[in-house]
Design a protein around this motif. Structure first.
Motif, mmCIF file in Angstrom:
data_model
loop_
_atom_site.group_PDB
_atom_site.id
_atom_site.type_symbol
_atom_site.label_atom_id
_atom_site.label_comp_id
_atom_site.label_asym_id
_atom_site.label_seq_id
_atom_site.Cartn_x
_atom_site.Cartn_y
_atom_site.Cartn_z
ATOM 1 N N VAL A 1 5.842 -3.805 19.969
ATOM 2 C CA VAL A 1 5.688 -4.705 18.839
ATOM 3 C C VAL A 1 6.172 -3.974 17.600
ATOM 4 N N GLU A 2 6.767 -4.710 16.687
ATOM 5 C CA GLU A 2 7.214 -4.091 15.445
ATOM 6 C C GLU A 2 6.072 -4.075 14.448
ATOM 7 N N GLN A 3 5.625 -2.881 14.100
ATOM 8 C CA GLN A 3 4.589 -2.737 13.095
ATOM 9 C C GLN A 3 5.250 -2.440 11.754
ATOM 10 N N PRO A 4 4.483 -2.416 10.683
ATOM 11 C CA PRO A 4 5.103 -2.086 9.392
ATOM 12 C C PRO A 4 5.844 -0.754 9.439
ATOM 13 N N ARG A 5 5.338 0.192 10.203
ATOM 14 C CA ARG A 5 5.965 1.514 10.244
ATOM 15 C C ARG A 5 6.988 1.641 11.355
ATOM 16 N N GLY A 6 7.130 0.642 12.158
ATOM 17 C CA GLY A 6 8.109 0.718 13.238
ATOM 18 C C GLY A 6 7.520 0.234 14.540
ATOM 19 N N VAL B 1 6.857 13.444 -1.468
ATOM 20 C CA VAL B 1 7.714 12.266 -1.317
ATOM 21 C C VAL B 1 8.271 12.203 0.100
ATOM 22 N N LEU B 2 8.665 13.363 0.631
ATOM 23 C CA LEU B 2 9.229 13.380 1.973
ATOM 24 C C LEU B 2 8.194 12.989 3.013
ATOM 25 N N VAL B 3 6.965 13.459 2.823
ATOM 26 C CA VAL B 3 5.930 13.095 3.785
ATOM 27 C C VAL B 3 5.696 11.594 3.727
ATOM 28 N N LEU B 4 5.723 11.042 2.529
ATOM 29 C CA LEU B 4 5.452 9.615 2.414
ATOM 30 C C LEU B 4 6.631 8.743 2.817
ATOM 31 N N THR B 5 7.822 9.313 2.842
ATOM 32 C CA THR B 5 8.973 8.454 3.116
ATOM 33 C C THR B 5 8.944 7.868 4.517
ATOM 34 N N ILE B 6 8.310 8.557 5.473
ATOM 35 C CA ILE B 6 8.209 7.945 6.800
ATOM 36 C C ILE B 6 6.984 7.046 6.887
ATOM 37 N N ASP B 7 6.252 6.907 5.807
ATOM 38 C CA ASP B 7 5.029 6.113 5.792
ATOM 39 C C ASP B 7 4.065 6.613 6.858
ATOM 40 N N PRO B 8 3.549 7.809 6.672
ATOM 41 C CA PRO B 8 2.758 8.383 7.751
ATOM 42 C C PRO B 8 1.422 7.678 7.896
ATOM 43 N N CYS B 9 1.011 7.521 9.110
ATOM 44 C CA CYS B 9 -0.312 6.988 9.384
ATOM 45 C C CYS B 9 -0.931 7.939 10.378
ATOM 46 N N ILE B 10 -1.751 8.832 9.861
ATOM 47 C CA ILE B 10 -2.211 9.913 10.703
ATOM 48 C C ILE B 10 -3.217 9.426 11.728
ATOM 49 N N SER B 11 -4.004 8.462 11.341
ATOM 50 C CA SER B 11 -5.016 8.073 12.312
ATOM 51 C C SER B 11 -4.396 7.321 13.479
ATOM 52 N N CYS B 12 -3.237 6.699 13.259
ATOM 53 C CA CYS B 12 -2.454 6.167 14.377
ATOM 54 C C CYS B 12 -1.962 7.291 15.269
ATOM 55 N N LEU C 1 0.838 -1.195 0.000
ATOM 56 C CA LEU C 1 0.000 0.000 0.000
ATOM 57 C C LEU C 1 0.871 1.242 0.000
ATOM 58 N N TRP C 2 1.863 1.229 0.866
ATOM 59 C CA TRP C 2 2.756 2.385 0.948
ATOM 60 C C TRP C 2 3.494 2.598 -0.367
ATOM 61 N N PHE C 3 3.936 1.478 -0.944
ATOM 62 C CA PHE C 3 4.698 1.593 -2.178
ATOM 63 C C PHE C 3 3.854 2.232 -3.275
ATOM 64 N N GLY C 4 2.613 1.805 -3.353
ATOM 65 C CA GLY C 4 1.713 2.398 -4.331
ATOM 66 C C GLY C 4 1.549 3.883 -4.110
ATOM 67 N N LEU C 5 1.349 4.267 -2.858
ATOM 68 C CA LEU C 5 1.152 5.689 -2.572
ATOM 69 C C LEU C 5 2.402 6.487 -2.896
ATOM 70 N N LEU C 6 3.558 5.916 -2.620
ATOM 71 C CA LEU C 6 4.798 6.630 -2.945
ATOM 72 C C LEU C 6 4.891 6.851 -4.446
ATOM 73 N N ALA C 7 4.587 5.781 -5.205
ATOM 74 C CA ALA C 7 4.635 5.911 -6.658
ATOM 75 C C ALA C 7 3.672 6.998 -7.115
ATOM 76 N N ASP C 8 2.496 7.023 -6.501
ATOM 77 C CA ASP C 8 1.515 8.045 -6.846
ATOM 78 C C ASP C 8 2.051 9.434 -6.499
ATOM 79 N N ALA C 9 2.777 9.512 -5.385
ATOM 80 C CA ALA C 9 3.267 10.818 -4.940
ATOM 81 C C ALA C 9 4.275 11.402 -5.907
ATOM 82 N N PHE C 10 5.068 10.559 -6.557
ATOM 83 C CA PHE C 10 5.945 11.155 -7.549
ATOM 84 C C PHE C 10 5.436 10.984 -8.975
#
Ligand code: SF4
Lengths: 155, 363, 125
Positions: free
Chosen positions: B300-305, B349-360, B113-122
């Motif tokens: 716990v290690e989540q996809p984002r850390g 791209v910078l915002v997406l690079t940390i894989d933001p999850c705002i609702s988290c 999902l993140w990868f797709g969004l990153l591709a969309d972002a650029f």
């Protein structure tokens, strides 16, 4: 076919959709995004996701309304041109769902703007979302026809 | 003549087409360079931490599952692990392995999902569609094994509520093989494509030292060469599985992309290992309706850390305090560090690079 | 189960510096209420080992911020200020209690001890 009929006919066939995320948990948002991707592909109904409220015919809202985005939601709704249809996706948008009792949550989006179609589910399945959007296009057509009649009366 | 190098403020979001979630950044720019960035949140804040006063500890599992839809299985897992440690119950082995399987499948879905969004972002929409098409296979696996596509709510205090039988496990392995094939294609694209490199190499660089000191977590940290992965602490069944944290040295967006792509292969491998070792036994144990007093931290290690759960109880059915520090909240400092000095076009791209999850982040 | 050591309010900065210089990573701060006082737990980590200390803060006191030492503490401290109303001294970036909550949200919603009152006084609905 005259231009007027042509526009009337194509109106229903190509609604533009604006998606706004109120305070949702992302579950419903990613399902809406999934609707746009190859497997579900909502573009086959002519629906295009746009980012500008002034271009949009259908507003898709996910999540509950909280004290901060209440204004924004209202704002976006007001900016959209008539006729417009609102689709509430997920139980959050309908009633507040699991978040109902949280302190910053006001409730379903119908507390702020009128809703035409409710899509249940937590998260709603892509099939259900597409069905809801399809219903929305029919309501859109109805509204469009009503508006046309009103214009004729006014003439 | 007007001098062009004056500072102006540009709002980014909250309703931005690139982002599925509302995040608002106030960017102070000079020409095309960002000099300062101030985030503003609150569009998703619901106040879930306080719901512990209204829902008992069993019901809370479903609330924490809805902190974020993308990594919901791991939220439930870390909450359950915390409560189990507080009560002092031992979860059946089979449940531990099943938790690993679902968590890893979730990780693949989240990274795709993140990868797709990153591709969309650029602006690489084709790649967005491609990676989401691969993701649908993963969603099918989740739906078949857990009953729902996104929020699967398989964890309960004391174990899991669903089983994967042998037949289904075989099917899962088959599907994963296909996913792996497509991921190999994706990997080739990432390594050779000119557009991706153009937009990600050297963007948002965090040195090893900076990343560590800024308290970054997950791929953001590992992309800078720090091998910290909570899974190596051996919660659930990870102690019996064989894996190494994946690190890259460069610390830019490209390195983080590579980390995530490699992690998808790692996750597939972990699912295979877990299925091959899946022990027989119960799915869950009954727990007493009342909690003992105490405080527990679970990570716990989540996809984002790494996610951090703190719970405190003074006895009774209700918890006294629940605090969740989500990975994106920890990565905010890194984002604020990266934004100044970048060019305006790189901001998505910078915002997406940390894989933001705002609702988290806002809960 | 966790054990934390108690320190005094004035020692926070010194203690945080100690952790910083010894290569600890900042994990988070957790705020809760205990016996009419606030308790803030600071958590650090090194090689997967967590280490924590805590302070007790009475409602009138200001807490020295550690965001100058650990920049990562900035959002956390802003959040605590917002949710509980505790004031922090020397924050690098102060959101004035508007990081998460909007203008019309309840004030310091997670605290039962009242510190702040918003002047406008308008509530939601
Ligand atoms: S309905 Fe469920 S999945 Fe959808 S936003 Fe609400 S909690 Fe999330």
């Amino acid at each position: 076919m005259g231009l007027k009929e042509f526009i009337e006919k194509s109106f229903k066939k190509s609604p533009w959709v604006l998606h706004y995320n109120c305070s949702s948990c992302n579950g419903c948002d990613i399902e809406i995004l999934a609707c746009m991707t190859p497997l579900y592909d909502m573009e086959r109904f002519g629906m295009v996701n746009v980012g500008n409220p002034k271009h949009a015919d259908i507003l898709v809202v996910t999540g509950t309304v909280n004290t901060r985005n209440k204004e924004i939601l209202k704002n976006i709704y007001d900016q959209m041109p008539d006729p417009k249809v609102v689709v509430a996706v997920g139980v959050c948008a309908a009633t507040g769902g699991v978040f109902r009792e949280a302190y910053n949550v006001i409730g379903g989006i119908d507390k702020v703007i009128p809703v035409d179609v409710y899509v249940p589910g937590c998260p709603a399945k892509p099939e259900a979302i597409i069905d809801g959007l399809y219903k929305a296009t029919e309501i859109l057509k109805e509204k469009y026809e009503k508006m046309g009649k009103a214009e004729e009366v006014l003439k | 003549m007007i001098r062009m190098s004056e500072k102006s403020t540009i709002p980014f979001g909250p309703q931005h087409p690139v982002l599925p979630e509302p995040i608002h950044l106030k960017l102070v720019v000079e020409d095309e360079k960002v000099v300062e960035a101030y985030p503003a949140f609150g569009f998703v804040h619901r106040g879930l931490e306080l719901l512990v006063k209204k829902k008992d500890f069993n019901q809370m599992v479903y609330v924490v599952d809805h902190i974020c839809g993308i990594c919901s299985a791991m939220h439930g897992q870390s909450y359950c692990q915390a409560v189990e440690e507080l009560i002092g119950v031992e979860v059946p082995e089979r449940a531990k392995y099943l938790r690993v399987i679902w968590a890893e499948i979730h990780r693949i879905h989240s990274h795709l999902l993140w990868f797709g969004l990153l591709a969309d972002a650029f602006g690489f929409e084709n790649l967005f569609m491609l990676s989401w098409r691969i993701r649908e296979k993963i969603m099918d696996i989740l739906e078949a094994t857990a009953g729902n596509r996104v929020i699967i709510s398989v964890n309960i205090v004391g174990g899991v509520r669903r089983d994967i039988d042998n037949e289904q496990a075989k099917w899962v392995l088959n599907e994963l093989k296909e996913v792996e094939e497509s991921l190999k294609e994706l990997d080739k694209i990432v390594r050779n494509n000119y557009t991706i490199k153009q937009r990600t190499v050297g963007v948002g660089v965090l040195s090893k030292d900076e990343a560590y000191k800024l308290g970054a977590v997950g791929p953001t940290l590992r992309g800078s060469g720090v091998p910290i992965d909570m899974r190596t602490t051996g919660y659930a069944a990870y102690k019996d599985l064989d894996f190494e944290p994946i690190v890259e040295k460069d610390g830019d967006t490209y390195a983080r992309t590579i980390v995530r792509v490699k992690e998808m292969f790692q996750s597939i491998d972990l699912v295979r290992q877990a299925i091959s070792k899946l022990p027989e036994g119960e799915l869950n144990v009954k727990v007493k309706p009342n909690l003992p007093a105490g405080e527990v931290i679970s990570r716990v290690e989540q996809p984002r850390g790494e996610v951090f759960y703190y719970i405190k109880s003074t006895g009774g059915k209700y918890l006294d305090r629940l605090r969740v520090r989500t990975p994106t909240f920890a990565n905010l400092a890194s984002l604020l560090h990266m934004l100044p000095g970048s060019s305006l076009a790189d901001v998505p791209v910078l915002v997406l690079t940390i894989d933001p999850c705002i609702s988290c982040t806002e809960r | 189960m966790i054990t934390t050591k108690e320190i005094k309010l004035e020692e926070i900065e010194k203690e945080a510096k100690y952790y910083y210089e010894n290569g600890y990573r900042f994990v988070t701060e957790t705020c809760l209420e205990e016996e009419g006082k606030f308790k803030i737990i600071y958590t650090f980590e090194k090689d997967y080992q967590m280490d924590s200390f805590h302070v007790f803060v009475s409602p009138q006191e200001e807490v020295p911020s550690i965001s100058k030492i650990y920049f990562a503490a900035l959002p956390v401290e802003n959040e605590i200020h917002e949710m509980f109303g505790i004031k922090f001294k020397n924050l690098v970036l102060d959101f004035q209690g508007l990081l998460f909550l909007g203008e019309y949200a309840p004030i310091s919603p997670q605290a039962s001890i009242e510190i702040m009152r918003r002047d406008k006084g308008d509530k939601n609905e």
